[in-house]
Design a protein around this motif. Structure first.
Motif, PDB file in Angstrom:
ATOM      1  N   ALA A 243     -39.448  40.814 -48.140  1.00  0.00           N
ATOM      2  CA  ALA A 243     -40.321  39.740 -47.646  1.00  0.00           C
ATOM      3  C   ALA A 243     -40.765  40.025 -46.210  1.00  0.00           C
ATOM      4  CB  ALA A 243     -39.591  38.397 -47.715  1.00  0.00           C
ATOM      5  N   GLY A 244     -39.853  40.537 -45.408  1.00  0.00           N
ATOM      6  CA  GLY A 244     -40.201  40.879 -44.041  1.00  0.00           C
ATOM      7  C   GLY A 244     -41.206  42.010 -43.970  1.00  0.00           C
ATOM      8  N   VAL A 245     -41.067  42.993 -44.841  1.00  0.00           N
ATOM      9  CA  VAL A 245     -42.014  44.105 -44.847  1.00  0.00           C
ATOM     10  C   VAL A 245     -43.398  43.624 -45.273  1.00  0.00           C
ATOM     11  CG1 VAL A 245     -42.519  46.380 -45.801  1.00  0.00           C
ATOM     12  CG2 VAL A 245     -40.170  45.749 -45.258  1.00  0.00           C
ATOM     13  N   ALA A 246     -43.447  42.652 -46.177  1.00  0.00           N
ATOM     14  CA  ALA A 246     -44.740  42.080 -46.569  1.00  0.00           C
ATOM     15  C   ALA A 246     -45.406  41.408 -45.373  1.00  0.00           C
ATOM     16  CB  ALA A 246     -44.548  41.082 -47.707  1.00  0.00           C
ATOM     17  N   ARG A 247     -44.607  40.691 -44.552  1.00  0.00           N
ATOM     18  CA  ARG A 247     -45.174  40.075 -43.338  1.00  0.00           C
ATOM     19  C   ARG A 247     -45.642  41.153 -42.368  1.00  0.00           C
ATOM     20  NH1 ARG A 247     -40.907  36.505 -44.134  1.00  0.00           N
ATOM     21  NH2 ARG A 247     -39.527  37.717 -42.766  1.00  0.00           N
ATOM     22  N   LEU A 248     -44.860  42.201 -42.239  1.00  0.00           N
ATOM     23  CA  LEU A 248     -45.249  43.298 -41.359  1.00  0.00           C
ATOM     24  C   LEU A 248     -46.583  43.896 -41.815  1.00  0.00           C
ATOM     25  CD1 LEU A 248     -44.776  45.388 -39.129  1.00  0.00           C
ATOM     26  CD2 LEU A 248     -43.457  46.720 -40.787  1.00  0.00           C
ATOM     27  N   SER A 249     -46.762  44.043 -43.105  1.00  0.00           N
ATOM     28  CA  SER A 249     -48.007  44.596 -43.631  1.00  0.00           C
ATOM     29  C   SER A 249     -49.196  43.745 -43.205  1.00  0.00           C
ATOM     30  CB  SER A 249     -47.934  44.694 -45.156  1.00  0.00           C
ATOM     31  OG  SER A 249     -49.132  45.219 -45.683  1.00  0.00           O
ATOM     32  N   ASP A 250     -49.041  42.425 -43.317  1.00  0.00           N
ATOM     33  CA  ASP A 250     -50.119  41.526 -42.894  1.00  0.00           C
ATOM     34  C   ASP A 250     -50.381  41.647 -41.395  1.00  0.00           C
ATOM     35  OD1 ASP A 250     -50.450  40.554 -45.451  1.00  0.00           O
ATOM     36  OD2 ASP A 250     -49.161  38.801 -45.149  1.00  0.00           O
ATOM     37  N   VAL A 251     -49.321  41.619 -40.607  1.00  0.00           N
ATOM     38  CA  VAL A 251     -49.478  41.693 -39.154  1.00  0.00           C
ATOM     39  C   VAL A 251     -50.147  43.003 -38.751  1.00  0.00           C
ATOM     40  CG1 VAL A 251     -48.215  41.891 -36.963  1.00  0.00           C
ATOM     41  CG2 VAL A 251     -47.614  40.098 -38.602  1.00  0.00           C
ATOM     42  N   ALA A 252     -49.749  44.100 -39.382  1.00  0.00           N
ATOM     43  CA  ALA A 252     -50.360  45.394 -39.077  1.00  0.00           C
ATOM     44  C   ALA A 252     -51.848  45.386 -39.407  1.00  0.00           C
ATOM     45  CB  ALA A 252     -49.646  46.506 -39.845  1.00  0.00           C
ATOM     46  N   ASP A 253     -52.200  44.773 -40.531  1.00  0.00           N
ATOM     47  CA  ASP A 253     -53.621  44.667 -40.902  1.00  0.00           C
ATOM     48  C   ASP A 253     -54.386  43.819 -39.893  1.00  0.00           C
ATOM     49  OD1 ASP A 253     -53.209  46.213 -43.140  1.00  0.00           O
ATOM     50  OD2 ASP A 253     -53.116  44.524 -44.543  1.00  0.00           O
ATOM     51  N   TYR A 254     -53.791  42.711 -39.447  1.00  0.00           N
ATOM     52  CA  TYR A 254     -54.463  41.849 -38.479  1.00  0.00           C
ATOM     53  C   TYR A 254     -54.632  42.552 -37.136  1.00  0.00           C
ATOM     54  CZ  TYR A 254     -53.107  38.201 -41.839  1.00  0.00           C
ATOM     55  OH  TYR A 254     -52.923  37.449 -42.981  1.00  0.00           O
ATOM     56  N   GLU A 255     -53.616  43.294 -36.712  1.00  0.00           N
ATOM     57  CA  GLU A 255     -53.717  44.042 -35.446  1.00  0.00           C
ATOM     58  C   GLU A 255     -54.887  45.012 -35.509  1.00  0.00           C
ATOM     59  OE1 GLU A 255     -49.087  44.351 -33.845  1.00  0.00           O
ATOM     60  OE2 GLU A 255     -49.827  45.779 -35.327  1.00  0.00           O
ATOM     61  N   THR A 256     -54.993  45.718 -36.635  1.00  0.00           N
ATOM     62  CA  THR A 256     -56.073  46.692 -36.786  1.00  0.00           C
ATOM     63  C   THR A 256     -57.430  46.014 -36.795  1.00  0.00           C
ATOM     64  OG1 THR A 256     -54.618  48.163 -38.046  1.00  0.00           O
ATOM     65  CG2 THR A 256     -56.988  48.504 -38.279  1.00  0.00           C
ATOM     66  N   ALA A 257     -57.556  44.936 -37.574  1.00  0.00           N
ATOM     67  CA  ALA A 257     -58.843  44.248 -37.683  1.00  0.00           C
ATOM     68  C   ALA A 257     -59.282  43.623 -36.364  1.00  0.00           C
ATOM     69  CB  ALA A 257     -58.759  43.174 -38.771  1.00  0.00           C
ATOM     70  N   ALA A 258     -58.326  43.161 -35.570  1.00  0.00           N
ATOM     71  CA  ALA A 258     -58.645  42.514 -34.288  1.00  0.00           C
ATOM     72  C   ALA A 258     -58.672  43.505 -33.128  1.00  0.00           C
ATOM     73  CB  ALA A 258     -57.628  41.416 -33.997  1.00  0.00           C
ATOM     74  N   ALA A 259     -58.466  44.798 -33.428  1.00  0.00           N
ATOM     75  CA  ALA A 259     -58.425  45.847 -32.395  1.00  0.00           C
ATOM     76  C   ALA A 259     -57.331  45.569 -31.362  1.00  0.00           C
ATOM     77  CB  ALA A 259     -59.783  46.002 -31.709  1.00  0.00           C
ATOM     78  N   ILE A 260     -56.178  45.092 -31.872  1.00  0.00           N
ATOM     79  CA  ILE A 260     -55.006  44.836 -31.028  1.00  0.00           C
ATOM     80  C   ILE A 260     -54.039  46.006 -31.203  1.00  0.00           C
ATOM     81  CG2 ILE A 260     -53.070  43.281 -30.601  1.00  0.00           C
ATOM     82  CD1 ILE A 260     -55.771  42.019 -30.006  1.00  0.00           C
ATOM     83  N   LEU A 261     -53.505  46.519 -30.112  1.00  0.00           N
ATOM     84  CA  LEU A 261     -52.558  47.619 -30.211  1.00  0.00           C
ATOM     85  C   LEU A 261     -51.300  47.188 -30.968  1.00  0.00           C
ATOM     86  CD1 LEU A 261     -52.680  49.228 -26.652  1.00  0.00           C
ATOM     87  CD2 LEU A 261     -53.603  50.175 -28.779  1.00  0.00           C
TER      88      LEU A 261
END
Length: 405
Positions: A243-261
């Motif tokens: 479940a935590g890795v699924a959240r990490l996947s979302d956060v990583a996608d959001y960081e990329t889409a928002a151009a956040i390091l």
């Protein structure tokens, strides 16, 4: 075997590095660049750290640097490492070594003049690449170039023996796989799975350092899934689940889409259950700093507030943590972009300004200041004139309530 040479790279032309080469007498072939600088240059990536391997004894390296008036720091003299402090960044110079004994955490070494012996004690083939500093010729004793091309992280020699020498190599296997790997090496994966309990013998600081690096690697999500499937983290971090890795996947996608390091602490919070107390326990177990521990706790807090309000209350990093861990989809992306672009203002009112309005010094000033600040945040951080009006209204309310009392 076809001769392979190091591609051109900015770091190879550093004047201070070329001067160091002359001091060490590289024209004799007794000093080579080794490890990450060679590996990353072959891949066309950025190089931040440069390490040299040499046949010179540590004392000779120290003497040569001192005579050349290059600052030399004996950072690991017992293990043969001298740090040359250069204008464009430090360079570690380490004498060729072979292991005499190991206990899973530390090694006793002897110095050697045999390049292959030195390569044999390194962990993975892709980290055991050497290059002549002048010609750029690469020396590859264990097939590291082919493994690099194949996206394969492979232990040098018997994986079980290499893990027995240093248990941290379990985490390093996955960290390097997350950065460079494609299909995991079967023998390495089997050995790490069989010896996962060895991680319990490591200091938590070493575990934290490897984990934080792994979390920001390009293949972090897929690699953590692999680690969970094989029970790698269960002995030391059972809180990290699918479940935590699924959240990490979302956060990583959001960081990329928002151009956040990508941020390692944010990503660590993402893989943990949403429980500030549990986050604090994990941070303590990993011996994180007080600032890091507080950030993990804050990131796992309840959602609340607009992106600007969160940025003001928590700071930019804290706001991005909280927002990206509690929002989804387009809302997460646009809010993160708003936080990143927001110029955090200073509250344009002081306690002294309230005292000048007739409020007596004491707890009333602090309480009223918080009241006005909350109104100021709620109105979207208006200018000083509007803030003065909010202060006047708060003082009028205070006077009325005081007269009634």
């Amino acid at each position: 075997m076809e001769r392979v040479t190091l591609p051109a790279a900015d770091w190879r032309d550093r004047e201070d590095l070329v001067a160091l080469y002359r001091v060490l007498g590289v024209e004799t072939g007794n000093t080579r660049v080794v490890g990450g600088a060679v590996r990353d240059t072959l891949l066309g990536g950025a190089v931040s750290d440069i390490d040299l391997a040499t046949r010179h004894a540590p004392e000779d390296v120290l003497s040569l640097l001192q005579r050349a008036r290059i600052k030399a720091v004996p950072t690991g003299l017992a293990h043969g490492t001298i740090t040359a402090v250069l204008a464009d960044g430090p360079v570690e110079v380490t004498t060729l070594r072979r292991d005499l004994s190991t206990d899973g955490r530390h090694a006793v070494v002897a110095f050697t003049d045999d390049w292959r012996e030195d390569a044999a004690r390194r962990d993975f083939t892709i980290n055991a690449l050497y290059a002549d500093p002048v010609s750029g010729e690469i020396f590859d004793y264990f097939g590291g170039i082919d493994d690099l091309a194949a996206g394969r992280v492979r232990f040098i020699g018997d994986p079980l023996q290499r893990i027995a020498e240093d248990h941290l190599r379990i985490l390093r296997f996955f960290r390097f796989h997350a950065r460079f790997g494609d299909v995991p090496d079967a023998a390495g994966l089997a050995a790490c799975t069989a010896r996962a309990n060895d991680l319990m013998a490591l200091s938590r600081e070493r575990i934290a350092a490897e984990l934080l690096k792994l979390l920001v690697a390009p293949g972090a999500v897929a690699t953590l899934k692999l680690m969970i499937a094989h029970g790698i983290l269960l002995p030391v971090l059972p809180e990290i689940t699918s479940a935590g890795v699924a959240r990490l996947s979302d956060v990583a996608d959001y960081e990329t889409a928002a151009a956040i390091l990508a941020d390692p602490l944010r990503r660590l919070a993402a893989v943990l259950p949403r429980d500030p107390a549990l986050g604090e326990a994990v941070a303590n177990r990993l011996k994180l700093s007080n600032a890091q521990r507080k950030r993990i706790i804050s990131a796992l807090g309840a959602p609340g507030g607009t992106p600007p309000a969160l940025a003001y209350r928590l700071g930019r990093d804290g706001a991005l943590d909280r927002w990206l861990l509690t929002k989804n989809g387009d809302e997460a992306i646009t809010g993160a972009q708003e936080i990143a672009a927001f110029e955090i203002p200073a509250f344009p009112l002081t306690g002294g300004a309230l005292v000048q309005r007739g409020v007596g010094k004491g707890p009333d000033v602090a309480r009223m200041l918080r009241q006005v600040e909350e109104a100021w945040i709620a109105e979207g951080f208006p200018d000083a004139n509007r803030t003065a009006e909010l202060a006047d209204a708060a003082v009028d309310q205070w006077r009325q309530s005081s007269s009634i009392a």
